[in-house]
Design a protein around this motif. Structure first.
Motif, mmCIF file in Angstrom:
data_model
loop_
_atom_site.group_PDB
_atom_site.id
_atom_site.type_symbol
_atom_site.label_atom_id
_atom_site.label_comp_id
_atom_site.label_asym_id
_atom_site.label_seq_id
_atom_site.Cartn_x
_atom_site.Cartn_y
_atom_site.Cartn_z
ATOM 1 N N UNK A 64 13.754 -8.224 8.714
ATOM 2 C CA UNK A 64 12.379 -7.744 8.598
ATOM 3 C C UNK A 64 12.250 -6.699 7.491
ATOM 4 N N UNK A 65 11.133 -6.726 6.740
ATOM 5 C CA UNK A 65 10.935 -5.753 5.658
ATOM 6 C C UNK A 65 10.526 -4.389 6.193
ATOM 7 N N UNK A 66 10.927 -3.344 5.485
ATOM 8 C CA UNK A 66 10.516 -1.984 5.825
ATOM 9 C C UNK A 66 10.690 -1.109 4.593
ATOM 10 N N UNK A 67 10.245 0.117 4.666
ATOM 11 C CA UNK A 67 10.500 1.062 3.583
ATOM 12 C C UNK A 67 10.660 2.465 4.164
ATOM 13 N N UNK A 68 10.751 3.468 3.289
ATOM 14 C CA UNK A 68 11.021 4.828 3.738
ATOM 15 C C UNK A 68 9.916 5.364 4.651
ATOM 16 N N UNK A 69 8.695 4.815 4.548
ATOM 17 C CA UNK A 69 7.587 5.297 5.370
ATOM 18 C C UNK A 69 7.880 5.142 6.865
ATOM 19 N N UNK A 70 8.780 4.243 7.179
ATOM 20 C CA UNK A 70 9.171 4.007 8.575
ATOM 21 C C UNK A 70 9.710 5.275 9.227
ATOM 22 N N UNK B 105 0.815 -1.202 0.000
ATOM 23 C CA UNK B 105 0.000 0.000 0.000
ATOM 24 C C UNK B 105 0.856 1.262 0.000
ATOM 25 N N UNK B 106 2.170 1.082 -0.050
ATOM 26 C CA UNK B 106 3.072 2.231 -0.029
ATOM 27 C C UNK B 106 3.700 2.435 -1.392
ATOM 28 N N UNK B 107 4.045 3.679 -1.693
ATOM 29 C CA UNK B 107 4.688 3.989 -2.957
ATOM 30 C C UNK B 107 6.185 3.667 -2.907
ATOM 31 N N UNK B 108 6.723 3.386 -1.735
ATOM 32 C CA UNK B 108 8.144 3.142 -1.593
ATOM 33 C C UNK B 108 8.489 1.663 -1.784
ATOM 34 N N UNK B 109 9.626 1.371 -2.437
ATOM 35 C CA UNK B 109 10.084 -0.032 -2.551
ATOM 36 C C UNK B 109 10.425 -0.592 -1.174
ATOM 37 N N UNK B 110 10.330 -1.888 -1.054
ATOM 38 C CA UNK B 110 10.589 -2.557 0.216
ATOM 39 C C UNK B 110 12.062 -2.913 0.347
ATOM 40 N N UNK B 111 12.583 -2.701 1.541
ATOM 41 C CA UNK B 111 13.956 -3.070 1.879
ATOM 42 C C UNK B 111 13.908 -4.143 2.961
ATOM 43 N N UNK B 112 15.034 -4.787 3.172
ATOM 44 C CA UNK B 112 15.145 -5.771 4.252
ATOM 45 C C UNK B 112 16.228 -5.300 5.208
ATOM 46 N N UNK B 113 15.907 -5.246 6.509
ATOM 47 C CA UNK B 113 16.863 -4.780 7.499
ATOM 48 C C UNK B 113 17.829 -5.868 7.918
ATOM 49 N N UNK B 114 18.796 -5.491 8.730
ATOM 50 C CA UNK B 114 19.766 -6.463 9.226
ATOM 51 C C UNK B 114 19.098 -7.561 10.048
#
Length: 425
Positions: free
Chosen positions: A295-301, A283-292
């Motif tokens: 867990x997935x996250x994106x810029x919305x964090x 539901x976010x316009x930002x691509x998903x990243x994976x943290x160390x």
């Protein structure tokens, strides 16, 4: 080799008598594959001279195998280092004396004499540095590269190696990859590499420190040309982007095409496997990243904070060079300012293990970390058109990308810009 050294530059339409010259032409000579026709014509004209041909024939009779790479590389495997160096020294002296005392020397053009002398002198250094590298590569049990006695290499000043006028001499071109490999290895305390991406990266970074212009272009091209099958698509794409010459870049894109396509397909499969985690944030316009932490996250964090994004990879030397400046930027901020900004390091490494190891080894503890799966073919690199690294991006507190291609940490203007966006002292 000297036939290859001197005659490989000739136009295909020109042919010498079969007994003129010294060795077989090297079909993998990337310099000759990309040389301008005018350069070939110039050397063609130089070597058509009958006196030049007579000299080459006489030289070959006197020194039949001196420039034959395959023969010389086999010889060095059975020689001890002192005998090898002394033999090369005597050989160089005898060859230079042959040129100096050649009965018809006055009939040889000055340019031809210079070309012969250049090849003789650099063939010494080529074969000397080949000794430890070839022997070390063949012995897989060795954990370290064989080093030469320091006295043997003290005359080689890395600051004085780069000379575009020498590129016409194949012996100089043969020397360059061994020079980079050996002296980079010396900087690494002669430890062997287990990661081929890091090996190529370190060698090419070393080349960028000491070589320039056409010499640098040739050397990086040669290193990638010989190793593109051993590295990731991301590393290959990056180093191809560092080559200035269109001819060399096109050669590499063609030569490495099969490997690059294969690796990109693998990266695409990996990306598809992570699709389920991406759907968590679809539901976010930002691509998903994976943290160390996996867990997935994106810029919305980080909404409500300024984000200074650093796109990098473990194999990228220029990226690493900016990290100390990032630490200084972070340290220059007040505690209140630090609560309103995040330094986000995003790796495009294809192998997450390389990313995690680099974060730990480099002690990047002044920010957050994310991994973009798929390398150059990832959703993030496509969305933000990341075609080279290091690359920086600034996102304001409202989540708006205010600078998609931002200034580097080493730029004095960066601190003031970030402080302005943070808005607190």
């Amino acid at each position: 080799m000297l036939k290859s050294v001197l005659l490989a530059v000739l136009l295909p339409a020109f042919s010498f008598a079969q007994n003129i010259g010294f060795s077989k032409q090297d079909s993998t000579d990337i310099f000759m594959q990309t040389a301008e026709v005018s350069a070939k014509q110039k050397l063609n004209s130089l070597l058509q001279d009958p006196q030049s041909q007579l000299f080459l024939a006489d030289f070959q009779k006197k020194f039949p195998d001196a420039f034959e790479k395959e023969i010389r590389y086999k010889q060095l495997l059975s020689a001890n280092v002192d005998d090898w160096e002394m033999g090369l020294y005597d050989e160089r002296k005898n060859q230079l004396d042959f040129l100096k005392n050649y009965p018809a020397k006055e009939k040889l053009s000055a340019d031809f004499q210079k070309l012969v002398e250049t090849n003789i002198r650099w063939n010494y250094w080529h074969l000397l540095l080949a000794y430890p590298i070839i022997r070390s590569n063949l012995d897989v049990k060795l954990a370290r590269v064989v080093s030469l006695p320091a006295v043997m290499t003290e005359a080689l000043d890395p600051q004085k190696i780069s000379d575009e006028s020498l590129l016409n001499a194949e012996a100089y071109r043969n020397f360059l990859p061994f020079f980079i490999t050996y002296f980079n290895s010396q900087e690494q305390k002669f430890a062997k590499y287990s990661d081929q991406v890091k090996a190529l990266s370190d060698k090419n970074n070393y080349a960028q420190k000491y070589l320039k212009g056409k010499v640098l272009d040739f050397t990086i091209t040669k290193m990638v040309y010989d190793n593109c099958g051993r590295i990731t698509a991301s590393a290959a794409k990056y180093w191809i982007s560092q080559v200035e010459s269109d001819n060399y870049r096109n050669l590499l894109l063609s030569h490495c095409k099969e490997t690059l396509n294969k690796k990109e397909e693998i990266a695409k499969v990996k990306e598809e496997k992570t699709q389920s985690s991406k759907e968590l944030l679809n539901n976010s316009e930002y691509p998903v990243l994976v943290g160390l932490d996996g867990k997935p996250f994106n810029f919305a964090k980080y909404k409500g904070k300024v984000i200074y994004v650093d796109f990098w990879a473990s194999w990228c030397g220029p990226c690493r060079q900016e990290f100390p400046f990032s630490r200084k930027l972070h340290a220059a901020l007040s505690e209140k300012q630090k609560k309103n900004i995040v330094f986000l390091y995003i790796s495009i490494d294809e192998d997450p293990a390389n990313w995690k190891n680099a974060v730990e080894q480099l002690k990047l503890d002044n920010g957050d970390h994310g991994h973009s799966g798929g390398g150059w073919n990832s959703e993030l690199t496509r969305k933000y058109q990341i075609n080279s690294i290091p690359r920086y991006m600034i996102i304001d507190k409202n989540g708006t990308i205010v600078q998609p291609d931002a200034v580097r940490p080493s730029n004095p203007a960066t601190l003031e810009l970030l402080q302005k966006l943070i808005g607190v002292s």
